[in-house]
Design an enzyme around this catalytic site. Structure first.
Site, short mmCIF file in Angstrom:
data_model
loop_
_atom_site.label_atom_id
_atom_site.label_comp_id
_atom_site.label_asym_id
_atom_site.label_seq_id
_atom_site.Cartn_x
_atom_site.Cartn_y
_atom_site.Cartn_z
N TYR A 98 4.52 -62.76 25.89
CA TYR A 98 4.52 -64.06 25.22
C TYR A 98 3.39 -64.94 25.76
CZ TYR A 98 9.00 -62.82 23.19
OH TYR A 98 9.99 -62.19 22.48
N ASN A 121 9.46 -65.91 13.07
CA ASN A 121 8.62 -65.04 12.24
C ASN A 121 9.41 -64.61 11.00
OD1 ASN A 121 7.01 -63.02 11.13
ND2 ASN A 121 7.48 -61.55 12.75
N CYS A 129 6.65 -58.64 15.52
CA CYS A 129 7.12 -59.41 16.67
C CYS A 129 7.91 -58.55 17.65
CB CYS A 129 7.91 -60.63 16.22
SG CYS A 129 9.23 -60.29 15.07
N HIS A 130 8.31 -57.35 17.24
CA HIS A 130 8.98 -56.45 18.17
C HIS A 130 8.01 -55.98 19.27
CE1 HIS A 130 7.32 -53.87 14.96
NE2 HIS A 130 7.15 -52.95 15.91
N GLU A 156 7.43 -46.25 17.20
CA GLU A 156 5.98 -46.32 17.34
C GLU A 156 5.49 -45.45 18.48
OE1 GLU A 156 4.58 -50.38 17.29
OE2 GLU A 156 5.60 -50.78 15.38
#
Length: 160
Positions: A98, A121, A129-130, A156
């Site tokens: 962050y 978001n 945002c993950h 991912e």
């Protein structure tokens, strides 16, 4: 006019919302800040931005897509939009903190404000945002729930 439809992902049902030309929202069922469907909205499974988003999400969940190309039009304050734009630049399979997000959005030292904007978001997954984590790399905060955040990051990681 806003249009909407649903997409059944491996992580649960997703509400997709679009204006005439672009996706404006992507929300997991039950997530924080999930909008109510307004009577003025039109369900439209053939609306092009919604169709494209569903196609790209399917490819993403199948491990065949690492970048989204659907047009986006998230609504928010200038700071929120700057944060979301910075989130969108985080590469597939990567994470940032962050604090780094705040720096990229032009507000170094504003990690908490960047975190609050991240939580608002409106286009989860596509504005990833993950991929934003705590200063020590821990998984903190995700409007869709930490289990979904963990699963998206694992997806991912497995594709790379």
């Amino acid at each position: 006019m806003l249009y909407y439809d649903y997409y059944q992902s491996p992580r649960g049902r997703i509400l997709l919302v679009a204006d005439d030309q672009a996706l404006t929202g992507l929300y997991f069922a039950g997530q924080k800040y999930h909008p109510r469907i307004d009577r003025k909205w039109k369900r439209a499974d053939k609306h092009e931005p919604l169709r494209q988003a569903k196609r790209e999400l399917s490819e993403y969940f199948d491990g065949k897509r690492t970048r989204f190309t659907v047009a986006l039009a998230p609504q928010g304050t200038p700071f929120q939009r700057a944060v979301w734009k910075s989130i969108a630049s985080v590469e597939f399979g990567q994470t940032i903190t962050y604090g780094e997000l705040a720096r990229r959005a032009g507000r170094p030292g504003s990690a908490r404000a960047a975190g609050a904007a991240t939580g608002r978001n409106p286009i989860s997954i596509i504005v990833p945002c993950h991929r934003i984590v705590g200063s020590n790399g821990s998984l903190t905060g995700y409007a869709g729930g930490l289990a979904k955040k963990r699963a998206l990051l694992a997806l991912e990681e497995g594709v790379q």
